[in-house]
Design a protein around this motif. Structure first.
Motif: not given
Length: 330
Positions: A94-107, A204-209, A271-280
């Protein structure tokens, strides 16, 4: 008054975009319309895609795998896909490229009944987990089980349809199920004090969503259109996080949900869209290091070749001035 205020806020963060030819963009949702899609319906209702010269159609989905297949094959330009599912699909062509993350935290969440004698994940051994065969957390179970500290083969799996999860858990037909955190309130209502729950991100299992994934060939040939779509979408999510009520009202009919249920669900989305601590990173931005962790988890789970983060993601479509979401109390 609310509508004027929200539109003024949207304009202030840059909804005015350069003129361009009308571009047709088909967006495939990950599922049927819900609270996580509210910014899309609000932006479409307000004519923000039209103003950006994007002729957007929104198609209902049937899971991340379906969206990945449609977009990966070029049958739609963009889709909402769970990142591990997209990476697996990409390894299969599949030809796929992510352009915008919605769930920064794993759902991913795991649900059980305390009255079944389960007090913690250590009590999962010998239990029955009921999910559809292609359920995202079930597919990623080897990695999840490692994170919670039990052997992957210490549980048995029962095939059930998605709508049967809650009732099967209530009846005792299964001991455990998995679900995206955005449905957490449904389990709370159904099980009350009997609810047992673990968010895999807390184990401790927190891949992008979920993320907006583009068809790679279309993106390369239509980068300006992809950027216009992404920036309207990014700013719509920012506007709805700041003032959700008009966005929920725009979604009630397509989602066939009450405003109250949408409101509760949207809070969980936050909650799932919340940025990682210290993220810019800006809203929707992706950290290559986090993406590399997600890639490694999928590589290990499915025994597929690793890829570099730059091959599967781009932050270039986003407006860097739209700040990441810092979240709310959990």
């Amino acid at each position: 008054m609310i509508r004027r205020t929200l539109l003024a806020a949207a304009a202030a963060i840059g909804f005015a975009l350069p003129a361009a030819a009308q571009d047709r963009v088909a967006l495939v949702l990950n599922w049927t319309p819900g609270p996580d899609h509210a910014p899309l319906y609000w932006a479409q209702q307000q004519g923000l895609y039209r103003d950006a010269k994007i002729a957007l159609t929104i198609e209902n989905g049937r899971g991340s795998g379906f969206a990945a297949q449609r977009v990966g094959a070029g049958q739609a330009q963009v889709g909402i896909v769970d990142a591990p599912v997209a990476l697996q699909a990409r390894a299969q062509g599949a030809d796929l490229i992510a352009g915008m993350m919605i769930y920064v935290q794993s759902p991913y969440g795991i649900y059980w009944r305390r009255s079944a004698g389960i007090n913690s994940p250590q009590d999962f051994r010998g239990r029955r987990i009921g999910t559809p065969p292609a359920d995202a957390a079930r597919v990623m179970w080897p990695m999840i089980s490692r994170a919670i500290g039990i052997p992957a083969d210490s549980v048995s799996w029962v095939n059930i349809a998605p709508p049967a999860k809650v009732t099967s858990l209530q009846s005792g037909a299964i001991d455990i199920t998995t679900e995206f955190y955005t449905s957490h309130h449904i389990y709370q209502r159904a099980l009350g004090e009997d609810l047992g729950f673990l968010a895999t991100r807390d184990a401790g299992f927190n891949p992008y969503g979920n993320a907006f994934f583009f068809n790679g060939a279309w993106l390369r040939a239509n980068r300006d259109a992809a950027q216009r779509f992404t920036r309207v979408t990014q700013r719509a999510y920012a506007a709805c996080l700041a003032n959700p009520e008009p966005c929920l009202a725009a979604t009630a009919q397509p989602a066939a949900m009450s405003i109250e249920d949408l409101r509760v669900g949207w809070g969980l989305v936050g909650v799932l869209m919340t940025s990682d601590a210290g993220s810019t990173q800006p809203l929707g931005g992706m950290d290559p290091a986090r993406m590399e962790v997600t890639i490694e988890a999928v590589k290990t789970a499915f025994n597929i070749p690793a890829v570099a983060p730059a091959e599967v993601m781009t932050n270039d479509l986003l407006d860097p001035a739209v700040a990441g979401f810092r979240g709310q109390p959990r």
